[in-house]
Design an enzyme around this catalytic site. Structure first.
Site, mmCIF file in Angstrom:
data_model
loop_
_atom_site.group_PDB
_atom_site.id
_atom_site.type_symbol
_atom_site.label_atom_id
_atom_site.label_comp_id
_atom_site.label_asym_id
_atom_site.label_seq_id
_atom_site.Cartn_x
_atom_site.Cartn_y
_atom_site.Cartn_z
ATOM 1 N N ARG A 278 15.408 34.347 46.995
ATOM 2 C CA ARG A 278 13.791 33.877 46.830
ATOM 3 C C ARG A 278 13.969 32.637 48.201
ATOM 4 N NH1 ARG A 278 12.153 28.796 44.423
ATOM 5 N NH2 ARG A 278 13.902 29.590 43.216
ATOM 6 N N HIS A 282 9.829 28.861 44.142
ATOM 7 C CA HIS A 282 9.352 28.964 42.475
ATOM 8 C C HIS A 282 8.815 30.144 42.893
ATOM 9 C CE1 HIS A 282 9.720 31.077 38.790
ATOM 10 N NE2 HIS A 282 8.864 30.320 38.643
ATOM 11 N N TYR A 291 17.347 21.599 44.901
ATOM 12 C CA TYR A 291 18.430 22.119 43.861
ATOM 13 C C TYR A 291 19.447 23.085 45.113
ATOM 14 C CZ TYR A 291 14.432 25.971 43.123
ATOM 15 O OH TYR A 291 13.801 26.610 43.613
#
Length: 394
Positions: A278, A282, A291
């Site tokens: 990805r 998100h 992260y």
């Protein structure tokens, strides 16, 4: 009564299954050439260009709509960026009448099947032409005519639903199957296991397509499971399984085409794990810098699935730089102009809040609707007059 067929041993024998590590199926290298030993897939020029256009459209749509969200013109958005090959390559391998049960990042599947830019925008802005009548947040698309089940927010609910729908297809006997998409995070939900077990026991024509993009929002795959990805779980259900390079459009297409053949001809459920990444956040509410590193992202940008297919098309002389420039310009113009039209359309009529909930509006809903109209009349300054509200009689 036991159904196991294991041999008998006389000393304790344990295994963690590590000896059953699955290979990754690949065909296309990042430079647009096939790997040595890979066979040229049976993909004609027209279909290849249809696939490529859907990939580029999805990327353009994602870029423009994320920008619109940042400008305050849209409340929420989720991008498919980096996963276009996994979604569109698999959809292209299906019959257009096969059912798609998506998670929330499969807009490319709709684009491939012909969902128009107007249809995308109407849903995103929840206007009077939205098929969902403005009842859902953006990206919750659905299309009966394109056999694309309306998306719902709760994670993994579509997976057991796909098994049930495929069971109906088996009984109908018309040669169709269902594909359901989900991320590796959704594969940690109980619905995933219930769905695979039911599909295997009842032998239904369903393809479970896991987009393993590395992260369940902010949780990396290494913190989600200790095993070798999601694919080995198929062994526990005696299910056919394949792992594929999810950024390799040709490999994804060939793997899904073979999976569909097994599903339809043999009523055999199949699990596909597509290894991808990805590249975007998100969602528009997420900040991935908290992260994962920029270095990691850049390493995956070099594996861009759209660029990989573009190079393959150029190598086959099915595409050129002028074609690319014209496509990019036309799509950007189309998306921008359509968005401007869609956001000017009025919202759905107020009464659509209660219509279609049941076959007929129930007394309880009718009473609630009257209270709503009274509330709007009491506080008109909080509810700007619109054509949609006027139609509702408020």
């Amino acid at each position: 009564m036991t159904t196991t067929r294991s041999e008998v041993v006389y000393t304790p024998t344990f295994t963690d299954g590590d000896e059953f590590r699955l290979p990754t199926f690949k065909l296309l290298q990042q430079d647009g050439t096939l790997y040595d030993g890979a066979e040229t897939p049976d993909l004609d020029r027209d279909k290849a260009l249809r696939i490529y256009r859907a990939m580029v459209f999805t990327r353009v749509l994602d870029e423009r709509m994320l920008a619109a969200q940042r400008q305050g013109r849209l409340s929420f958005y989720m991008q498919c960026t980096g996963e276009e090959a996994a979604v569109i390559g698999s959809t292209a391998a299906l019959d257009d009448a096969d059912m798609i049960m998506a998670q929330y990042r499969e807009q490319g599947a709709l684009a491939y099947r012909g969902f128009t830019t107007d249809e995308f925008m109407n849903q995103l802005f929840g206007n009077e032409q939205d098929y969902g009548k403005g009842r859902q947040m953006p990206i919750h698309y659905g299309s009966a005519k394109l056999h694309y089940m309306t998306i719902s927010s709760p994670l993994a609910t579509q997976i057991p639903q796909a098994t049930g729908y495929a069971y109906g297809q088996k009984l109908a006997g018309k040669g169709h199957c269902t594909i359901t998409y989900f991320g590796e995070g959704a594969a940690s939900e109980g619905d995933f296991h219930a769905a695979l077990n039911m599909a295997a026991v009842h032998k239904v024509p369903v393809i479970f397509f896991c987009r393993n993009n590395g992260y369940a929002i902010s949780t990396p795959a290494i913190e989600q499971f200790a095993a070798d990805g999601v694919a080995p779980r198929a062994f526990g259900y005696k299910m056919q399984v394949i792992r594929v390079d999810g950024n390799d459009i040709l490999a994804v297409h060939e793997a899904t085409k073979a999976a569909r053949r097994m599903a339809v001809e043999d009523n055999c459920p199949v699990l596909i794990e597509a290894m991808t990444y990805r590249l975007a956040a998100h969602s528009s509410s997420d900040d991935p810098s908290g992260y994962r590193s920029k270095k990691e992202e850049e390493a995956w940008r070099e594996k861009d699935p759209i660029l990989r297919m573009q190079r393959w098309l150029l190598d086959r002389q099915w595409w050129n730089e002028d074609d690319e420039k014209a496509l990019q310009e036309s799509l950007r113009r189309e998306v921008l102009e359509t968005m401007k039209r869609a956001e000017k359309r009025p919202p759905p009529a107020l009464e659509t809040l209660v219509s279609d909930v049941y076959d007929e509006v129930t007394p309880a809903l009718a009473e609630q609707f009257e209270h709503l109209k009274m509330h709007i009349r009491k506080y008109p300054e909080a509810y700007p007059k619109s054509a949609g509200q006027a139609k509702g009689g408020a």
